[in-house]
Design a protein around this motif. Sequence first.
Motif, PDB file in Angstrom:
ATOM      1  N   UNK A  34      35.042  44.866  34.065  1.00  0.00           N
ATOM      2  CA  UNK A  34      35.678  46.134  33.885  1.00  0.00           C
ATOM      3  C   UNK A  34      36.137  46.542  32.253  1.00  0.00           C
ATOM      4  N   UNK A  35      36.613  45.708  31.898  1.00  0.00           N
ATOM      5  CA  UNK A  35      37.139  45.734  30.549  1.00  0.00           C
ATOM      6  C   UNK A  35      35.966  45.692  29.479  1.00  0.00           C
ATOM      7  N   UNK A  36      34.966  44.855  29.703  1.00  0.00           N
ATOM      8  CA  UNK A  36      33.980  44.566  28.845  1.00  0.00           C
ATOM      9  C   UNK A  36      33.039  45.734  28.844  1.00  0.00           C
ATOM     10  N   UNK A  37      32.684  46.254  30.027  1.00  0.00           N
ATOM     11  CA  UNK A  37      31.970  47.377  30.084  1.00  0.00           C
ATOM     12  C   UNK A  37      32.538  48.546  29.431  1.00  0.00           C
TER      13      UNK A  37
ATOM     14  N   UNK B 107      30.311  48.884  36.547  1.00  0.00           N
ATOM     15  CA  UNK B 107      30.242  50.420  36.681  1.00  0.00           C
ATOM     16  C   UNK B 107      31.341  51.344  36.378  1.00  0.00           C
ATOM     17  N   UNK B 108      32.434  50.803  36.969  1.00  0.00           N
ATOM     18  CA  UNK B 108      33.945  51.472  37.013  1.00  0.00           C
ATOM     19  C   UNK B 108      34.275  51.811  35.389  1.00  0.00           C
ATOM     20  N   UNK B 109      34.039  50.586  34.631  1.00  0.00           N
ATOM     21  CA  UNK B 109      34.349  50.192  33.238  1.00  0.00           C
ATOM     22  C   UNK B 109      33.522  51.210  32.423  1.00  0.00           C
ATOM     23  N   UNK B 110      32.463  51.407  32.748  1.00  0.00           N
ATOM     24  CA  UNK B 110      31.378  52.212  32.013  1.00  0.00           C
ATOM     25  C   UNK B 110      31.849  53.344  31.981  1.00  0.00           C
ATOM     26  N   UNK B 111      32.703  53.962  32.799  1.00  0.00           N
ATOM     27  CA  UNK B 111      33.428  55.309  32.735  1.00  0.00           C
ATOM     28  C   UNK B 111      34.400  55.580  31.472  1.00  0.00           C
ATOM     29  N   UNK B 112      34.691  54.189  30.894  1.00  0.00           N
ATOM     30  CA  UNK B 112      35.349  54.219  29.693  1.00  0.00           C
ATOM     31  C   UNK B 112      36.759  54.685  30.071  1.00  0.00           C
ATOM     32  N   UNK B 113      37.374  54.348  31.085  1.00  0.00           N
ATOM     33  CA  UNK B 113      38.959  54.776  31.743  1.00  0.00           C
ATOM     34  C   UNK B 113      39.420  53.544  31.860  1.00  0.00           C
ATOM     35  N   UNK B 114      40.608  52.880  30.978  1.00  0.00           N
ATOM     36  CA  UNK B 114      41.390  51.827  31.345  1.00  0.00           C
ATOM     37  C   UNK B 114      42.501  52.366  31.342  1.00  0.00           C
ATOM     38  N   UNK B 115      43.054  53.398  31.746  1.00  0.00           N
ATOM     39  CA  UNK B 115      44.457  53.763  31.709  1.00  0.00           C
ATOM     40  C   UNK B 115      45.170  53.025  32.915  1.00  0.00           C
TER      41      UNK B 115
ATOM     42  N   UNK C 145      28.295  37.444  27.724  1.00  0.00           N
ATOM     43  CA  UNK C 145      28.381  36.071  28.321  1.00  0.00           C
ATOM     44  C   UNK C 145      29.449  35.913  29.159  1.00  0.00           C
ATOM     45  N   UNK C 146      29.215  35.353  30.283  1.00  0.00           N
ATOM     46  CA  UNK C 146      30.261  35.290  31.154  1.00  0.00           C
ATOM     47  C   UNK C 146      30.694  34.097  31.850  1.00  0.00           C
ATOM     48  N   UNK C 147      31.572  33.267  31.487  1.00  0.00           N
ATOM     49  CA  UNK C 147      32.130  31.889  32.429  1.00  0.00           C
ATOM     50  C   UNK C 147      32.755  32.709  33.705  1.00  0.00           C
ATOM     51  N   UNK C 148      32.359  32.446  34.978  1.00  0.00           N
ATOM     52  CA  UNK C 148      33.021  32.891  35.968  1.00  0.00           C
ATOM     53  C   UNK C 148      34.160  31.971  36.495  1.00  0.00           C
ATOM     54  N   UNK C 149      35.080  32.393  37.351  1.00  0.00           N
ATOM     55  CA  UNK C 149      35.643  31.462  37.843  1.00  0.00           C
ATOM     56  C   UNK C 149      35.261  30.070  38.264  1.00  0.00           C
ATOM     57  N   UNK C 150      35.912  28.874  37.941  1.00  0.00           N
ATOM     58  CA  UNK C 150      35.450  27.594  38.200  1.00  0.00           C
ATOM     59  C   UNK C 150      35.463  27.531  39.637  1.00  0.00           C
TER      60      UNK C 150
ATOM     61  N   UNK D 123      24.035  35.168  31.142  1.00  0.00           N
ATOM     62  CA  UNK D 123      23.812  35.614  29.750  1.00  0.00           C
ATOM     63  C   UNK D 123      22.864  36.952  29.705  1.00  0.00           C
ATOM     64  N   UNK D 124      23.399  37.851  28.948  1.00  0.00           N
ATOM     65  CA  UNK D 124      22.849  39.221  29.358  1.00  0.00           C
ATOM     66  C   UNK D 124      22.958  40.229  28.122  1.00  0.00           C
ATOM     67  N   UNK D 125      22.334  41.204  28.066  1.00  0.00           N
ATOM     68  CA  UNK D 125      22.443  42.230  27.194  1.00  0.00           C
ATOM     69  C   UNK D 125      23.790  43.058  27.188  1.00  0.00           C
ATOM     70  N   UNK D 126      24.068  43.246  28.420  1.00  0.00           N
ATOM     71  CA  UNK D 126      25.526  44.192  28.408  1.00  0.00           C
ATOM     72  C   UNK D 126      26.112  43.584  29.902  1.00  0.00           C
ATOM     73  N   UNK D 127      27.372  44.231  30.088  1.00  0.00           N
ATOM     74  CA  UNK D 127      28.260  43.658  31.315  1.00  0.00           C
ATOM     75  C   UNK D 127      27.461  43.904  32.551  1.00  0.00           C
ATOM     76  N   UNK D 128      26.985  45.095  32.537  1.00  0.00           N
ATOM     77  CA  UNK D 128      26.109  45.429  33.865  1.00  0.00           C
ATOM     78  C   UNK D 128      24.981  44.658  34.369  1.00  0.00           C
TER      79      UNK D 128
END
Length: 455
Positions: free
Chosen positions: A448-451, A226-234, A163-168, A189-194
Motif C-alpha cells: 500500500x505504501x509503495x503504491x 490498488x488502495x495505495x494507488x489512490x494516494x491516500x495514506x492518512x 522488488x518485494x521480499x515477502x514474509x518468510x 520483481x516488477x515495474x511497479x507495486x501492483x
Amino acid sequence: AFLDRIAAVDGTVKAFLHVDREGALATAAEVDAAVAAGQDLGPLAGVPIAVKDVVVTKGLPTTAASKILEGWIPPYDATITERIKAAKMPILGKTNMDEFAMGSSTEYSAFFKTVNPWDTGRIPGGSGGGSAAAVAAKMAPLAIGTDTGGSIRQPGAVTGTFGAKPTYGSNSRYGLIAFSSSLDTPGPVSRNALDGALLHEVISGYDPRDSTAIDAPVPPVVEAAKTGANGDLSGLKLGVVKEFESSYDKAEPGVVEAYRAGVEQLVKLGAEIVEVSCPSFTYALPTYYLIAPSEASSNLARYDGVRYGLRAGDDGQHSLEEVMSLTREAGFGPEVKRRIILGTYALSAGYVDAFYGKAQLVRTLIKQDFEKAFEQVDAIISPTTPFIAFKFGERTGDPYQMYLADLYTIPTNLYGGPGVSVPVGLSEGMPVGLQVMGPVMGDDITYRVAAALES
Ligand code: GLN
C-alpha cells in the motif's frame, strides 16, 4: 515481443543464463487456444516471466550460476515454478545471479557479468541482478528473485524496479537451491507495486513440502496496491529508525536526499512519521554474516561430485575423498569458498557458542526491536541501500565493502517480516530505492505504501 527484445538487447545486458524460446512460445500458444475456447484463465495467464537460476525448473538448466551445477537439468519443479506454470505464465528463461545467491553485484556469477541497463559500466545489484536487469531493460514484465539478505530489494533499488521480499514462510522454499534456509525467501520483481502484487498472489501460499511454511491466508496485497494507488495514506504511522537516521552521514548524500524527498512525499499523502528505536539493528550485518555462512556451509555440503553436476578427478587415480575435494576446489568460486570457510569456523567445536550461538541471540533481539516498533507504527521506512549502483570491480577487492550493500535490508530477513523496495528518485542519474518494512504477515501494508509513493 519479449523474446524479440531479449534477442535485441541481451547481448549487451546479459541478464539471461538460458532463454527458453520454444517453451515460452508453447505456453503462449496454449493460452491462445484456451482463450479461443472461452476458458477463464487467471489474471497473469500469458504474461511472460523470467526466473532466477536458483529456482529449480524441470527440464530447464538450473545452475545457481555455479560451475558445480553446470549441465544439471532438474527432474522436478520448485513449488513456485509449479504455480507459475499453473497460472499459464510463459517462462522466458533463467536469469544470471551471484553464485549460490552470495553477493550484491552479480559479479560473482561463474559465467559472466550482467550490466545495469541504466549505465553499462555499473553493476545491476545482486544476487538477483539478472532478474532486475531483465525487468529494467523491458526484456520481461515480471521476474522471480530470492532474498536472503537483500537480493530482491537491492537489485530493485539500483535498477529502478520494484522488488518485494515477502514474509518468510509465506512463500514456499521447496525447489529453491538452498543458501541460508532460515532466511531464503522467493518473491516478485516488477515495474511497479501492483504488478508485483499480482505475481505475489500467484506464487504465495501454504505448501506442505516446506516445513517452515506458514499455514495462513495470503495477505491481500493486490487489494492493498490498488488502495495505495489512490494516494491516500492518512491515518497511517510510518516509523523511521533512530539508529539508521544517525548513520545516514555514512551513506551517499544523493541517496539520502532522494530518500528524504520520498519521506516528504509520504507526509504529503497523509502519513505520520514517528521515530522508533531499534538499537540491535546496529549488529544486523555481523549477525547475518555468521548465520548465513553457517547455514550455507551445511547446505553446500551436498555438492560432493557424486550427486549433481561437476565431478573432477574421476580418473581411477583418486580416492573418493580426493574426488570430492577436487570437485569442490574446481566447482566453487572464491566468494562461495569464503562463506563455507566462515560458516564451518563459526560452527566448529569450541567456537559455536561464541559465534553462531551469540548470533542467534542477537537475532532474537533484532526480532524484539521490530515487534516493539510495530506496537507504535504500521510500517518502517528507510533507504533500500546506502549507495547507488557502483562501477564494476569497485567492491570485489574488499568483501566488507560488498557486504555493506545490504546494511538496511538485512534486519528484515533476520526478523522474517516483509520488505519492499520502490523507486524514489535519482542520484547522479542512477535510481534510488525506498524500503518499506512491515510486520510478519503484514505484506499488504508494504504494498500500500509503495503504491502510494508511485501514485
Ligand atoms: N548480499 C547478501 C549476501 O551476499 C544477500 C544475498 C541474498 O539475499 N541472496 O549474502
